[in-house]
Write an enzyme that holds these catalytic residues in place. Sequence first.
Site, PDB file in Angstrom:
ATOM      1  N   ASN A   9      55.053  44.057 105.850  1.00 22.02           N
ATOM      2  CA  ASN A   9      56.333  44.679 105.503  1.00 22.02           C
ATOM      3  C   ASN A   9      56.261  46.142 105.927  1.00 22.02           C
ATOM      4  O   ASN A   9      55.591  46.940 105.278  1.00 22.02           O
ATOM      5  CB  ASN A   9      56.548  44.537 103.983  1.00 22.02           C
ATOM      6  N   TRP A  10      56.940  46.468 107.004  1.00 29.43           N
ATOM      7  CA  TRP A  10      56.839  47.823 107.565  1.00 29.43           C
ATOM      8  C   TRP A  10      57.698  48.836 106.809  1.00 29.43           C
ATOM      9  O   TRP A  10      57.640  50.035 107.098  1.00 29.43           O
ATOM     10  CB  TRP A  10      57.233  47.816 109.051  1.00 29.43           C
ATOM     11  N   LYS A  11      58.514  48.359 105.893  1.00 25.56           N
ATOM     12  CA  LYS A  11      59.387  49.241 105.098  1.00 25.56           C
ATOM     13  C   LYS A  11      60.159  50.203 106.021  1.00 25.56           C
ATOM     14  O   LYS A  11      60.523  49.818 107.123  1.00 25.56           O
ATOM     15  CB  LYS A  11      58.557  49.985 104.043  1.00 25.56           C
ATOM     16  N   HIS A  95      62.447  42.415  96.936  1.00 25.88           N
ATOM     17  CA  HIS A  95      61.301  43.333  96.893  1.00 25.88           C
ATOM     18  C   HIS A  95      61.492  44.310  95.727  1.00 25.88           C
ATOM     19  O   HIS A  95      62.619  44.732  95.449  1.00 25.88           O
ATOM     20  CB  HIS A  95      61.173  44.089  98.217  1.00 25.88           C
ATOM     21  N   GLU A  97      61.074  47.363  95.479  1.00 26.93           N
ATOM     22  CA  GLU A  97      61.766  48.613  95.841  1.00 26.93           C
ATOM     23  C   GLU A  97      63.274  48.386  95.893  1.00 26.93           C
ATOM     24  O   GLU A  97      64.057  49.275  95.537  1.00 26.93           O
ATOM     25  CB  GLU A  97      61.220  49.144  97.178  1.00 26.93           C
ATOM     26  N   GLU A 167      54.031  40.294  93.529  1.00 27.79           N
ATOM     27  CA  GLU A 167      53.669  41.689  93.800  1.00 27.79           C
ATOM     28  C   GLU A 167      53.797  42.506  92.521  1.00 27.79           C
ATOM     29  O   GLU A 167      54.886  43.009  92.208  1.00 27.79           O
ATOM     30  CB  GLU A 167      54.606  42.276  94.855  1.00 27.79           C
ATOM     31  N   GLY A 173      51.658  50.174  96.782  1.00 28.45           N
ATOM     32  CA  GLY A 173      51.579  51.518  97.336  1.00 28.45           C
ATOM     33  C   GLY A 173      50.781  52.489  96.478  1.00 28.45           C
ATOM     34  O   GLY A 173      50.823  53.697  96.697  1.00 28.45           O
ATOM     35  N   SER A 213      48.835  46.791  97.606  1.00 23.43           N
ATOM     36  CA  SER A 213      47.612  47.467  98.067  1.00 23.43           C
ATOM     37  C   SER A 213      46.568  46.520  98.662  1.00 23.43           C
ATOM     38  O   SER A 213      45.371  46.710  98.462  1.00 23.43           O
ATOM     39  CB  SER A 213      46.997  48.305  96.936  1.00 23.43           C
ATOM     40  N   GLY A 234      51.965  46.001 102.827  1.00 30.39           N
ATOM     41  CA  GLY A 234      52.806  47.147 103.157  1.00 30.39           C
ATOM     42  C   GLY A 234      52.040  48.134 104.023  1.00 30.39           C
ATOM     43  O   GLY A 234      51.895  47.964 105.234  1.00 30.39           O
ATOM     44  N   GLY A 235      51.507  49.171 103.388  1.00 29.20           N
ATOM     45  CA  GLY A 235      50.845  50.268 104.101  1.00 29.20           C
ATOM     46  C   GLY A 235      49.839  49.821 105.158  1.00 29.20           C
ATOM     47  O   GLY A 235      49.830  50.350 106.276  1.00 29.20           O
TER      48      GLY A 235
END
Length: 252
Positions: A9-11, A95, A97, A167, A173, A213, A234-235
Amino acid sequence: MRRKMIAGNWKMYKTVTEALALVQGLKTKLIDIDDVDMVVAPPFTSLAMVYQAIQSSNIMLSAQDLYYEKEGAYTGEISGGMLKDIGCQFVIVGHSERRSLFGETDEIVNKKIHAALNAGLSAIFCLGESLEEREAGMTFDVVNRQVRAGLAGCGEKEMKNIVMAYEPIWAIGTGKTATPAQANEAHAYIRHLLSGIISGQGAEQALILYGGSVKPSNAAELMNQPDIDGALVGGASLTVESFSEIILSSRG
Ligand code: PGA
């Protein structure tokens, strides 16, 4: 035996140029992988170009969100049909977010899941508890509510095109990962819930990804758990090195 899936997930990261560089690097590095389903979810602006770049590769395309109406006067929104049209196979729904920053309720998430399926997309359905909820001992209650509400109206047929993603919000994150045992416990509970919602082999076959994470150093241990079928990253999905290391370590 369920096949593993690793989704990135590149956000809100990567311009088109950067997105193409990343996906080209992944294509080269992962050319021989045929035993893991690999998915990338770039921002909307890069989807069409990334789709061109992954033609005839083993990488699949996901969007990060959709709107639940088919079309209309909804300024700024994108429909499932539009995503399908430009080559998406998946779309991330619910998600944390989206839920916390953009007010998405369980009801909206449910509408989006149905809209995704109606457009011929598979939904990656995200859920998970906050730190306060975990500390208050409410993890299972929250997961129960999110799963039931998100999957309202879904049965065995729909579940074939839904990937679950657990999640825990406190792990997203933050660098704090759920322990493999904590994650597996939640996954086993989700599978148990699914067995009450869908008949037949549906619950046993459902993919349940872990997110929060995930990085090269913890991926193998998480992926070895019996009820963890992959990861939503993600990251660590933003560089060729870390994302491909996670994929390689998921192969067991
Ligand atoms: P993270 O994000 O890997 O950066 O924690 C996961 C996610 O939000 O899907």
